[in-house]
Design a protein around this motif. Structure first.
Motif, PDB file in Angstrom:
ATOM      1  N   LEU A   1       0.998  -1.190   0.153  1.00 10.29           N
ATOM      2  CA  LEU A   1       0.121  -0.009  -0.046  1.00 10.29           C
ATOM      3  C   LEU A   1       0.921   1.207  -0.119  1.00 10.29           C
ATOM      4  CD1 LEU A   1      -2.824  -1.239   2.239  1.00 10.29           C
ATOM      5  CD2 LEU A   1      -3.002  -0.771   0.075  1.00 10.29           C
ATOM      6  N   GLN A   2       2.295   1.250   0.853  1.00  8.69           N
ATOM      7  CA  GLN A   2       2.899   2.305   0.472  1.00  8.69           C
ATOM      8  C   GLN A   2       3.339   2.407  -0.980  1.00  8.69           C
ATOM      9  OE1 GLN A   2       6.361   1.412   2.997  1.00  8.69           O
ATOM     10  NE2 GLN A   2       5.739   2.497   4.723  1.00  8.69           N
ATOM     11  N   LEU A   3       3.542   1.539  -1.766  1.00  6.67           N
ATOM     12  CA  LEU A   3       3.887   1.599  -2.987  1.00  6.67           C
ATOM     13  C   LEU A   3       2.902   2.048  -3.939  1.00  6.67           C
ATOM     14  CD1 LEU A   3       6.239  -1.557  -3.170  1.00  6.67           C
ATOM     15  CD2 LEU A   3       6.937   0.855  -3.513  1.00  6.67           C
ATOM     16  N   VAL A   4       1.612   1.561  -3.735  1.00  4.54           N
ATOM     17  CA  VAL A   4       0.569   2.299  -4.268  1.00  4.54           C
ATOM     18  C   VAL A   4       0.262   3.844  -4.213  1.00  4.54           C
ATOM     19  CG1 VAL A   4      -1.920   2.288  -4.122  1.00  4.54           C
ATOM     20  CG2 VAL A   4      -0.911  -0.002  -4.062  1.00  4.54           C
ATOM     21  N   GLU A   5       0.524   4.151  -2.876  1.00  5.64           N
ATOM     22  CA  GLU A   5       0.545   5.619  -2.561  1.00  5.64           C
ATOM     23  C   GLU A   5       1.785   6.546  -3.245  1.00  5.64           C
ATOM     24  OE1 GLU A   5       1.185   6.213   1.639  1.00  5.64           O
ATOM     25  OE2 GLU A   5      -0.888   5.269   2.014  1.00  5.64           O
ATOM     26  N   GLN A   6       2.761   5.623  -3.546  1.00 10.27           N
ATOM     27  CA  GLN A   6       3.849   6.345  -4.289  1.00 10.27           C
ATOM     28  C   GLN A   6       3.821   6.373  -5.643  1.00 10.27           C
ATOM     29  OE1 GLN A   6       7.342   4.296  -2.982  1.00 10.27           O
ATOM     30  NE2 GLN A   6       6.863   4.655  -0.827  1.00 10.27           N
ATOM     31  N   GLY A   7       2.831   5.546  -5.956  1.00  4.78           N
ATOM     32  CA  GLY A   7       2.418   5.518  -7.893  1.00  4.78           C
ATOM     33  C   GLY A   7       3.172   4.259  -8.474  1.00  4.78           C
ATOM     34  N   LYS A   8       3.522   3.502  -7.425  1.00  4.23           N
ATOM     35  CA  LYS A   8       4.755   2.607  -8.186  1.00  4.23           C
ATOM     36  C   LYS A   8       3.738   1.286  -8.434  1.00  4.23           C
ATOM     37  CE  LYS A   8       9.139   4.412  -6.252  1.00  4.23           C
ATOM     38  NZ  LYS A   8      10.059   4.209  -5.435  1.00  4.23           N
ATOM     39  N   VAL A   9       2.690   0.990  -7.796  1.00  7.82           N
ATOM     40  CA  VAL A   9       1.911  -0.285  -7.840  1.00  7.82           C
ATOM     41  C   VAL A   9       0.497   0.174  -8.113  1.00  7.82           C
ATOM     42  CG1 VAL A   9       0.956  -1.950  -6.427  1.00  7.82           C
ATOM     43  CG2 VAL A   9       3.397  -1.591  -6.332  1.00  7.82           C
TER      44      VAL A   9
ATOM     45  N   ALA B   1       7.614 -10.557  -4.070  1.00 12.09           N
ATOM     46  CA  ALA B   1       8.434 -10.319  -5.603  1.00 12.09           C
ATOM     47  C   ALA B   1       7.803  -8.871  -6.207  1.00 12.09           C
ATOM     48  CB  ALA B   1       7.998 -11.325  -6.416  1.00 12.09           C
ATOM     49  N   VAL B   2       6.431  -8.566  -6.127  1.00 14.49           N
ATOM     50  CA  VAL B   2       5.758  -7.362  -6.505  1.00 14.49           C
ATOM     51  C   VAL B   2       6.750  -6.073  -5.949  1.00 14.49           C
ATOM     52  CG1 VAL B   2       3.780  -5.754  -6.423  1.00 14.49           C
ATOM     53  CG2 VAL B   2       3.460  -8.216  -7.268  1.00 14.49           C
ATOM     54  N   ILE B   3       7.012  -6.205  -4.686  1.00  9.02           N
ATOM     55  CA  ILE B   3       7.566  -5.223  -3.847  1.00  9.02           C
ATOM     56  C   ILE B   3       8.995  -5.052  -4.336  1.00  9.02           C
ATOM     57  CG2 ILE B   3       8.701  -4.560  -1.679  1.00  9.02           C
ATOM     58  CD1 ILE B   3       6.153  -6.038  -0.372  1.00  9.02           C
ATOM     59  N   GLU B   4       9.630  -6.072  -4.781  1.00 10.39           N
ATOM     60  CA  GLU B   4      10.997  -6.104  -5.420  1.00 10.39           C
ATOM     61  C   GLU B   4      11.015  -5.276  -6.687  1.00 10.39           C
ATOM     62  OE1 GLU B   4      13.392  -9.412  -2.764  1.00 10.39           O
ATOM     63  OE2 GLU B   4      13.147  -9.786  -4.877  1.00 10.39           O
TER      64      GLU B   4
ATOM     65  N   THR C   1       2.827  -7.309 -14.050  1.00  7.36           N
ATOM     66  CA  THR C   1       3.435  -6.044 -14.529  1.00  7.36           C
ATOM     67  C   THR C   1       4.835  -5.458 -13.636  1.00  7.36           C
ATOM     68  OG1 THR C   1       1.297  -5.399 -14.648  1.00  7.36           O
ATOM     69  CG2 THR C   1       2.678  -3.730 -14.354  1.00  7.36           C
ATOM     70  N   TYR C   2       4.759  -6.428 -12.474  1.00  9.92           N
ATOM     71  CA  TYR C   2       5.987  -6.279 -11.481  1.00  9.92           C
ATOM     72  C   TYR C   2       6.777  -7.562 -11.557  1.00  9.92           C
ATOM     73  CZ  TYR C   2       2.281  -2.755 -10.647  1.00  9.92           C
ATOM     74  OH  TYR C   2       1.250  -1.860 -10.892  1.00  9.92           O
ATOM     75  N   VAL C   3       6.322  -8.560 -11.799  1.00  6.20           N
ATOM     76  CA  VAL C   3       6.986  -9.908 -11.957  1.00  6.20           C
ATOM     77  C   VAL C   3       6.708 -10.675 -13.061  1.00  6.20           C
ATOM     78  CG1 VAL C   3       7.246 -12.048 -10.411  1.00  6.20           C
ATOM     79  CG2 VAL C   3       6.003 -10.128  -9.517  1.00  6.20           C
ATOM     80  N   PRO C   4       7.585 -10.111 -14.221  1.00  6.35           N
ATOM     81  CA  PRO C   4       7.406 -10.581 -15.485  1.00  6.35           C
ATOM     82  C   PRO C   4       7.827 -12.000 -15.526  1.00  6.35           C
ATOM     83  CG  PRO C   4       9.305  -9.149 -15.190  1.00  6.35           C
ATOM     84  CD  PRO C   4       8.356  -8.993 -13.996  1.00  6.35           C
ATOM     85  N   TYR C   5       8.377 -12.513 -14.837  1.00  4.28           N
ATOM     86  CA  TYR C   5       8.941 -14.080 -14.908  1.00  4.28           C
ATOM     87  C   TYR C   5       7.654 -15.124 -14.593  1.00  4.28           C
ATOM     88  CZ  TYR C   5      10.456 -13.455 -10.131  1.00  4.28           C
ATOM     89  OH  TYR C   5      10.536 -13.029  -8.971  1.00  4.28           O
ATOM     90  N   PHE C   6       6.845 -14.444 -13.785  1.00  7.28           N
ATOM     91  CA  PHE C   6       5.602 -15.542 -13.197  1.00  7.28           C
ATOM     92  C   PHE C   6       4.870 -15.667 -14.273  1.00  7.28           C
ATOM     93  CE2 PHE C   6       1.643 -16.298 -11.080  1.00  7.28           C
ATOM     94  CZ  PHE C   6       1.912 -17.443 -10.434  1.00  7.28           C
TER      95      PHE C   6
END
Length: 699
Positions: free
Chosen positions: A99-107, A189-192, A115-120
């Motif tokens: 949710l922090q990353l959502v607030e930062q516009g990164k997620v 993995a999304v966070i990373e 979108t964030y874990v392309p190898y999945f």
């Protein structure tokens, strides 16, 4: 039993983590905490728990205490600094980071995970970040427990995802709630992917350090971690060291280690808004629902079920070496945490008792309704109370407008209180869910607000409960100008007033702190409850008494306890289940089965349901009573002959006792009932392995 006390008062002590007593608790609280010490010692002795740390924070005050040993071999006491594996208490921390990353516009919560874990690998349906947060993404849990829960090697994020990445979805995302650590590994993995940092680095810089959680780290068997607690398990009646399992494969779902003060700091930091905005916090604690409109009672990283009509969020954790529980009451600025170093025990009992010590309120009122036709009325009152008062604690904003509120009352009157009992039960079951229009919340929130406007302190219902809540609203509405407040059907109003009156006269009757004679207790309780329509439900206490007596070989005392349960609570499935299990322990299989069938008729999904009986068997096994656990599973199979999981459990119990032929037969029966059940692959492998052992043993 050794203990170590630490009192923290004020922000300086909390941030520094220094054990000091800048001031003492108020005398009344100090006395209750002293009594709590004795209760904890008794509970730990009963459950064979080597070490435990428990504490609370409320406002700027904090109390933490360690009991027993963090390391039995070296006699190292458990303290406030003891570092326990957090297990799944890691999940709300991971959710906060997302949710922090959502607030930062990164997620973007509604973006596919790739979108964030392309190898999945891409699945049959898109899986979004939001769905992963609520365990609604269709991601499965462990499929091969013998392999997936026992990894010995350290894994990277990529290796952790590889464990399950080829699993097919178990359902279209949004359709089914499936609690899964693998979904939370994907969130790590999304966070990373979104932050460009490792999971541990991001958490340290953006979650743990800002909240003063200096003792929280990624668990690593090679690292030197201060105050590391050693874990234990019960094998029969003997304490053993926990199996070594490297939990890096669960890194963002349960791969961390922390102290109880750090757990408290996280709970306090969340409800104080230190690392998330008010909007993010509101989203985090909002329970999600399946596409069919059923609440999951899980938000984003938190369990969200109302507790005794209180707004509460919580998360438990369990894995090799540890059990944990974090419970927070945001409106009260109260957080309670516990961690223990014995596997498979229930830590919630410690949270509940400490809550009662701190607040002076009962955790959950347990009310028995003695008339079958009135039980439905109580269920309605309870639904209104749990949803309505919890909402009132959370916010003073109205939940619905006047028209929607009146419609909710109309639906309750017309359907929950209708003559057709089966249809009424179906309505009551749906009434708290979006598919049912959330009518309990709509009506209950209005009732709570009207009572508050009339000058009622809603805290009084912690002791009065659902009957007092519903009765007071009914009396208020009866005295208001005509049609100014929504009303219930007259029969319901009359029944609730009568039930509440009965409850008023019995609610103060308490279970004795140390019942000496079950026969003396029998006479007192029968006399106190005779002719009453509502009175305290002591079935849990009778269960404890019967189990403790049975464990001591006091069969007559155990049978007397179960007989009293049925006599006082004949409509309770739990009472009849207790009687069935006690008779089973005494060797009376025929009467035991009859009692269990009565329990099943009372509630098909209750205490005699397959899941509950399976859990009871494992409880017995954990205490060393493997043969008794086997008898429970045999009875469960007779009661639920189509349940594959029960057959699988029975096979496991047979195998542990060296009964290889019976184990093979039970595994085969499990596969016959459901060739695709979750343990099918392991069952097939076990059949081959045990069959070989049996063949080798032949003369």
């Amino acid at each position: 039993m050794q203990s170590r006390k630490y009192y923290y008062f004020g922000a300086l002590a909390l941030l520094c983590g220094v054990a000091q007593a800048a001031s003492a608790p108020a005398p009344a609280l100090a006395a209750r905490l002293a009594a709590f010490d004795g209760w904890v010692a008794q509970r730990m002795a009963m459950e064979r728990i080597p070490g435990l740390t428990v504490g609370f924070t409320q406002g700027d005050s904090q109390w933490v205490q360690g009991y027993g040993y963090a390391d039995l071999e070296n006699r190292v006491p458990a303290t406030a600094q003891s570092s326990y594996r957090l297990a799944s208490v890691t999940k709300p921390m991971t959710a906060a980071a997302i949710l922090q990353l959502v607030e930062q516009g990164k997620v973007d919560l509604d973006a596919p995970v790739q979108t964030y874990v392309p190898y999945f690998p891409v699945k049959a349906f898109p899986v979004t970040v939001r769905q992963l947060l609520g365990h609604l993404g269709g991601i499965d849990a462990y499929r091969d427990n013998k392999a997936e829960q026992h990894f010995k090697e350290h894994k990277t994020t990529r290796q952790s995802i590889a464990v399950f990445e080829q699993f097919d979805l178990i359902a279209e995302p949004g359709m089914r709630f499936r609690y899964t650590s693998y979904g939370y590994n994907l969130l790590g993995a999304v966070i990373e992917g979104a932050s460009g940092e490792s999971y541990g680095s991001y958490m340290q810089r953006h979650v743990w350090s800002p909240l003063g959680m200096a003792a929280t780290v990624m668990d690593n068997p090679d690292a030197v971690i201060a105050h590391r607690v050693r874990g234990y398990r019960l094998v029969g009646t003997e304490l053993k060291n926990s199996e070594f399992v490297d939990i890096s494969s669960r890194f963002s779902a349960g791969g961390t280690r922390a102290s109880v003060p750090d757990m408290l700091a996280f709970g306090k930091g969340i409800h104080d808004g230190k690392i998330l905005s008010a909007a993010s916090l509101a989203a985090m604690v909002q329970p999600m629902a399946t596409r069919a409109g059923r609440l999951t009672d899980y938000g984003m990283g938190w369990e969200t079920t109302p507790t005794g009509g209180r707004y509460a969020i919580a998360h438990s954790g369990q894995q090799p070496e540890t059990v944990t529980y974090l419970f927070s009451f945001p409106s009260r600025k109260l957080t309670i945490a516990v961690a223990a170093n014995l596997e498979r025990v229930n830590p919630e009992a410690f949270v509940q008792r400490l809550f009662e010590v701190v607040t002076g309120e009962p955790w959950q009122l347990k009310t028995y309704i003695a008339e079958a036709n009135a039980q439905r009325y109580y269920q309605v009152a309870q639904g209104l109370f749990e949803e309505g008062r919890a909402y009132a604690e959370r916010t003073r904003q109205p939940y619905a407008d006047a028209a929607a509120t009146r419609e909710a009352f109309t639906q309750i009157n017309g359907q929950a209180l209708a003559p057709d009992a089966a249809a009424a039960r179906a309505f009551i079951d749906a009434a708290r869910h979006p598919a049912g229009g959330r009518v309990f919340l709509t009506a209950g929130a209005s009732m709570a607000e009207r009572l508050r406007q009339a000058g009622t302190d809603l805290n009084k219902y912690s002791s009065g409960g659902a009957l007092a809540f519903a009765r007071d609203y009914i009396v208020l509405a009866q005295g208001a100008p005509a049609k100014s407040l929504p009303r219930f059907e007259p029969g319901f109003e009359q029944a609730i007033i009568a039930l509440a009156s009965s409850w008023d006269s019995t609610a103060a009757i308490a279970w004795p702190a140390a019942p000496t004679s079950i026969f003396e207790l029998d006479g007192k309780l029968r006399a106190a409850f005779r002719g009453q329509r509502a009175y305290p439900d002591f079935v849990p206490e009778l269960v404890d008494l019967a189990q403790t007596s049975a464990a001591r070989g006091e069969a007559d005392r155990a049978l007397a306890a179960s007989g009293l349960a049925v006599a006082l609570y004949p409509l309770s499935d739990r009472a009849h289940t207790l009687q069935g299990l006690t008779l089973l322990h005494a060797g009376n299989t025929e009467l035991a089965d009859a009692a269990l069938r009565v329990a099943l008729a009372r509630d098909p999904l209750g205490a005699a349901g397959p899941a509950a009986l399976n859990l009871e068997a494992y409880r017995l096994k954990g205490s060393g009573a493997v043969a008794q656990g086997t008898a429970v599973l045999q009875a469960a199979v007779r009661l639920h002959p189509r349940d594959a999981n029960l057959q699988d459990s029975l096979a496991e119990f047979y195998a542990e006792q060296g009964l290889h032929k019976q184990a093979v037969e039970a595994y085969q029966q499990a596969l016959l009932r459901d060739p695709r059940y979750s343990g099918a692959a392991a069952a097939r492998a076990a059949i081959i392995r045990l069959g070989s052992v049996a063949d080798a043993a032949k003369p």
